[in-house]
Design an enzyme around this catalytic site. Structure first.
Site, PDB file in Angstrom:
ATOM      1  N   ASN A 255      -1.787   0.283  -2.548  1.00  0.00           N
ATOM      2  CA  ASN A 255      -3.022   1.066  -2.427  1.00  0.00           C
ATOM      3  C   ASN A 255      -2.793   2.431  -3.048  1.00  0.00           C
ATOM      4  O   ASN A 255      -1.665   2.928  -3.080  1.00  0.00           O
ATOM      5  CB  ASN A 255      -3.389   1.231  -0.938  1.00  0.00           C
ATOM      6  CG  ASN A 255      -4.686   2.005  -0.750  1.00  0.00           C
ATOM      7  OD1 ASN A 255      -5.675   1.786  -1.463  1.00  0.00           O
ATOM      8  ND2 ASN A 255      -4.701   2.923   0.204  1.00  0.00           N
TER       9      ASN A 255
ATOM     10  N   ASP B 106      -2.731   3.637   5.698  1.00  0.00           N
ATOM     11  CA  ASP B 106      -2.131   4.623   4.779  1.00  0.00           C
ATOM     12  C   ASP B 106      -0.723   5.044   5.193  1.00  0.00           C
ATOM     13  O   ASP B 106      -0.302   6.188   4.955  1.00  0.00           O
ATOM     14  CB  ASP B 106      -3.028   5.876   4.668  1.00  0.00           C
ATOM     15  CG  ASP B 106      -4.425   5.537   4.157  1.00  0.00           C
ATOM     16  OD1 ASP B 106      -4.540   4.603   3.353  1.00  0.00           O
ATOM     17  OD2 ASP B 106      -5.391   6.194   4.585  1.00  0.00           O
TER      18      ASP B 106
ATOM     19  N   SER C 168      -1.197   9.424  -3.842  1.00  0.00           N
ATOM     20  CA  SER C 168       0.009   8.647  -3.536  1.00  0.00           C
ATOM     21  C   SER C 168      -0.284   7.160  -3.696  1.00  0.00           C
ATOM     22  O   SER C 168      -1.359   6.698  -3.314  1.00  0.00           O
ATOM     23  CB  SER C 168       0.452   8.867  -2.082  1.00  0.00           C
ATOM     24  OG  SER C 168       0.547  10.243  -1.774  1.00  0.00           O
TER      25      SER C 168
ATOM     26  N   HIS D 138      -4.034   6.367  -2.532  1.00  0.00           N
ATOM     27  CA  HIS D 138      -4.690   7.202  -1.528  1.00  0.00           C
ATOM     28  C   HIS D 138      -4.760   8.633  -2.060  1.00  0.00           C
ATOM     29  O   HIS D 138      -3.761   9.151  -2.568  1.00  0.00           O
ATOM     30  CB  HIS D 138      -3.898   7.149  -0.217  1.00  0.00           C
ATOM     31  CG  HIS D 138      -4.534   7.956   0.864  1.00  0.00           C
ATOM     32  ND1 HIS D 138      -5.667   7.530   1.522  1.00  0.00           N
ATOM     33  CD2 HIS D 138      -4.233   9.180   1.361  1.00  0.00           C
ATOM     34  CE1 HIS D 138      -6.028   8.468   2.393  1.00  0.00           C
ATOM     35  NE2 HIS D 138      -5.176   9.475   2.314  1.00  0.00           N
TER      36      HIS D 138
HETATM   37  C1  GAR Z   1      -9.916   7.202  -5.569  1.00  0.00           C
HETATM   38  O1  GAR Z   1      -9.819   8.590  -5.610  1.00  0.00           O
HETATM   39  C2  GAR Z   1      -9.005   6.632  -4.503  1.00  0.00           C
HETATM   40  O2  GAR Z   1      -7.840   7.366  -4.309  1.00  0.00           O
HETATM   41  C3  GAR Z   1      -9.882   6.716  -3.297  1.00  0.00           C
HETATM   42  O3  GAR Z   1     -11.177   6.383  -3.739  1.00  0.00           O
HETATM   43  C4  GAR Z   1     -11.312   6.768  -5.105  1.00  0.00           C
HETATM   44  C5  GAR Z   1     -11.840   5.578  -5.868  1.00  0.00           C
HETATM   45  O4  GAR Z   1     -12.255   5.963  -7.158  1.00  0.00           O
HETATM   46  N1  GAR Z   1      -9.436   5.807  -2.275  1.00  0.00           N
HETATM   47  C6  GAR Z   1      -9.583   6.010  -0.984  1.00  0.00           C
HETATM   48  O5  GAR Z   1     -10.154   6.984  -0.514  1.00  0.00           O
HETATM   49  C7  GAR Z   1      -8.998   4.938  -0.102  1.00  0.00           C
HETATM   50  N2  GAR Z   1      -9.128   5.255   1.270  1.00  0.00           N
HETATM   51  P1  GAR Z   1     -12.486   4.850  -8.283  1.00  0.00           P
HETATM   52  O6  GAR Z   1     -13.443   3.804  -7.704  1.00  0.00           O
HETATM   53  O7  GAR Z   1     -13.126   5.602  -9.403  1.00  0.00           O
HETATM   54  O8  GAR Z   1     -11.167   4.265  -8.639  1.00  0.00           O
END
Ligand code: GAR
Length: 209
Positions: free
Chosen positions: A106, A144, A135, A108
């Protein structure tokens, strides 16, 4: 090449970064599926346009375990060896997590172990931190909290808002995720790497004498 299923819930910019990095001839992984719990996720359209198989199933009105089971079947049928969560905004059942242990990553948007969960950027700014960041970690049952495989810090500027920080953290994520995934799948079959994992496990055990 290792076959990777990417799970998304929205924009899919990390999925796009993973996808285009996989087009390098020397990429050790390829995407075999992009799957989403949101049938309208933007990232699905991009994956389709690039000729990647997609699967979409709304979680609405479904038991969590049934939705996970359907996502899992889609991943297995696509031949996935790894599941890569990229903005997948669903908490997975323990059964799902344990069946992919060591094979699910994942990303985060914080420097873990700081700020697991939501609103990571606002929390980092509020705390007066000098840096936010992203991360990549292995997914375990606790949210997480799995082993961190790599992270990149992003400076917090004066007057920073959660949105402005989130945007720059995404740039860092796009550099981080493909590299860490490539390293991970390359090392996963490696005897020394596996031995290291066993050693880490031994170190984590309480002393018995
Ligand atoms: C990313 O910033 C990721 O780190 C976060 O969502 C965004 C997705 O963007 N993930 C979380 O918050 C997980 N809990 P994307 O759809 O443009 O890749």
């Amino acid at each position: 090449k290792a076959k990777v299923a990417v799970f998304i819930s929205g924009r899919g910019s990390n999925m796009a970064a993973l996808l285009y990095a996989s087009f390098h001839a020397d990429s050790p992984y390829e995407l075999c599926l992009v799957a989403s719990n949101d049938t309208d996720a933007e990232g699905l359209k991009l994956a389709e346009a690039e000729g990647i198989a997609t699967y979409a199933l709304s979680h609405k009105g479904m038991a969590r375990s049934d939705h996970d089971a359907a996502m899992e079947t889609a991943a297995r049928e696509a031949g996935a060896e790894y599941i890569v969560l990229a903005g997948y905004m669903r908490i997975l059942t323990e059964g799902f997590v344990s069946s992919w242990e060591g094979r699910m990553l994942n990303i985060h948007p914080s420097l873990l172990p700081k700020y697991p969960g939501l609103d990571t950027h606002a929390r980092a700014i509020e705390a007066g931190d000098s840096h936010g960041g992203a991360s990549v970690h292995l997914v375990t049952a606790e949210l997480d909290a799995g082993e961190v495989l790599g992270a990149l810090p992003v400076a917090i500027r004066p007057g920073e808002t959660a949105d402005s920080l989130a945007e720059r953290v995404r740039f860092a994520e796009h550099q981080l995720y493909p590299k860490i995934l490539a390293d991970y799948v390359s090392r996963d079959g490696d005897a020394d790497f596996l031995l290291g994992k066993v050693r880490n496990l031994a170190l984590a055990l309480p002393e018995t004498h």
